[in-house]
Write an enzyme that holds these catalytic residues in place. Structure first.
Site, mmCIF file in Angstrom:
data_model
loop_
_atom_site.group_PDB
_atom_site.id
_atom_site.type_symbol
_atom_site.label_atom_id
_atom_site.label_comp_id
_atom_site.label_asym_id
_atom_site.label_seq_id
_atom_site.Cartn_x
_atom_site.Cartn_y
_atom_site.Cartn_z
ATOM 1 N N SER A 1 0.739 -1.105 0.132
ATOM 2 C CA SER A 1 -0.139 0.067 0.006
ATOM 3 C C SER A 1 0.874 1.248 0.070
ATOM 4 C CB SER A 1 -0.724 -0.087 1.169
ATOM 5 O OG SER A 1 -1.410 1.158 1.354
ATOM 6 N N TYR B 1 -2.184 -0.943 10.365
ATOM 7 C CA TYR B 1 -2.085 -1.295 9.101
ATOM 8 C C TYR B 1 -0.656 -0.651 8.485
ATOM 9 C CZ TYR B 1 -3.909 -1.207 4.023
ATOM 10 O OH TYR B 1 -3.987 -1.301 2.869
#
Ligand SMILES: NC(=O)c1ccc[n+]([C@@H]2O[C@H](COP(=O)([O-])OP(=O)(O)OC[C@H]3O[C@@H](n4cnc5c(N)ncnc54)[C@H](OP(=O)(O)O)[C@@H]3O)[C@@H](O)[C@H]2O)c1
Length: 224
Positions: free
Chosen positions: A135, A148
Site C-alpha cells: 500500500s 495497518y
C-alpha cells in the site's frame, strides 16, 4: 520459463478478484483463497479462476492445505500474489491489542506463511515469483491506521528481504503499492477512490509476468 499457475490470496473480491481474472486471461491456472467460500465460488463460476480454497492466511494449517490443494489440482505454484488484507483503524491509545495483532497476523504474517510454503518448490525448480500487495501506507504514516501502516511497512521489508534471499535461486519478489482503490476496504474510510481494482491488477500482472528479473525488490507505487 513461462508461469503456468498462480495462487491469489484474498481473491474473492476487490483487487484480488481483478488480479485473478487478469492472470486467468493471460492463460494461468489460478487458485483463489479467502475465508468467504461463497465469494470464491462465484469467482470460479464466472471463469475468473480455476480453483477455490477456503481458509485464513493467518492459519498455518489453512495455508498448508492451500498449497496441497493447488498442487494436487493445478500443479506446481509458479506465482504467489499475497493480496489478502484487512484494514484495522483506531488511534493508538484506543486500539485494542487484539486488533493490532489481527492486522499484523493477516497483513504481514499471512504473506510470510504463504511465502514459506511455496518457496521450497520454487527454489528447487529455480523459478518463481512472489508479488506482495502492500500500500502507499507502506511508506507513510496515516492517523488512526497504525496497525495497518506497521503491517504494510513490514510487508515491504519482507519483500526486500525475500528479493535478497531468493536472487541466487532465480526467484523474484516485488511489491505493488496502491493508493485509494474502489473496493469494500476503501469504503471503510473517508478516502475518495482514485482508481479501480482492474487498474491495480494490470500493475500486479506486469510485476508478476512482464517485469524483468532485475526488478526484484522493487516497490511499484500506483497512485491512479
Ligand atoms: N482498497 C484500497 O484502497 C487499497 C489500497 C492499498 C492497498 N490495498 C490492499 O489491497 C489488498 C486487497 O484489498 P481490497 O481493497 O481488495 O479489499 P477487500 O475488497 O476487502 O478484499 C480483501 C480480500 O482479502 C480477503 N481476506 C481478508 N482477510 C483474510 C484472511 N484472514 N484470510 C484470507 N483472506 C482474507 C477477503 O476475503 P474474506 O474476508 O472472505 O477472507 C477479500 O477477498 C489488501 O492487502 C489491501 O491492504 C487496498
Amino acid at each position: 520459463m513461462r508461469p503456468a499457475t498462480a495462487i491469489v490470496t484474498g481473491g474473492g473480491r476487490g483487487i484480488g478478484e481483478a488480479v485473478a481474472r487478469a492472470l486467468t486471461a493471460r492463460g494461468l491456472a489460478v487458485t483463489v483463497f479467502a475465508r468467504t467460500g461463497a465469494e470464491l465460488a462465484q469467482v470460479v463460476a464466472r471463469g475468473e479462476a480455476a480453483l477455490a480454497v477456503t481458509g485464513d492466511v493467518s492459519s498455518e494449517a489453512d495455508v498448508a492445505r492451500l498449497l496441497h490443494e493447488h498442487e494436487r489440482r493445478l500443479g506446481p505454484c509458479d506465482l504467489l500474489v499475497n493480496n489478502a488484507g484487512v484494514l484495522v483503524r483506531g488511534a493508538v491509545d484506543a486500539l485494542a491489542p487484539a486488533e493490532w495483532r489481527r492486522s499484523l497476523e493477516v497483513n504481514l504474517t499471512g504473506p510470510f506463511l504463504c511465502a514459506r510454503v511455496v518457496l521450497p518448490g520454487m527454489k528447487a525448480r529455480r523459478t518463481g515469483r512472489i508479488v506482495n500487495v502492500a500500500s502507499i501506507s507502506a511508506t507513510l504514516g496515516t492517523a488512526e491506521a497504525s496497525a495497518y501502516n506497521a503491517a504494510k511497512w513490514g510487508l515491504l521489508g519482507l519483500t526486500r528481504c525475500l528479493a535478497e534471499e531468493l536472487r541466487p535461486f532465480g526467484v523474484q519478489a516485488m511489491a505493488v503499492s496502491p493508493g485509494s482503490v474502489d473496493t469494500a476496504m476503501l469504503r471503510q474510510t473517508t478516502f475518495a477512490p482514485q482508481m479501480l481494482p482492474d487498474d491495480v491488477a494490470k500493475v500486479v500482472v506486469f510485476a508478476a509476468l512482464d517485469a524483468p528479473d532485475a526488478s526484484t525488490g522493487a516497490n511499484l507505487e500506483v497512485y491512479g
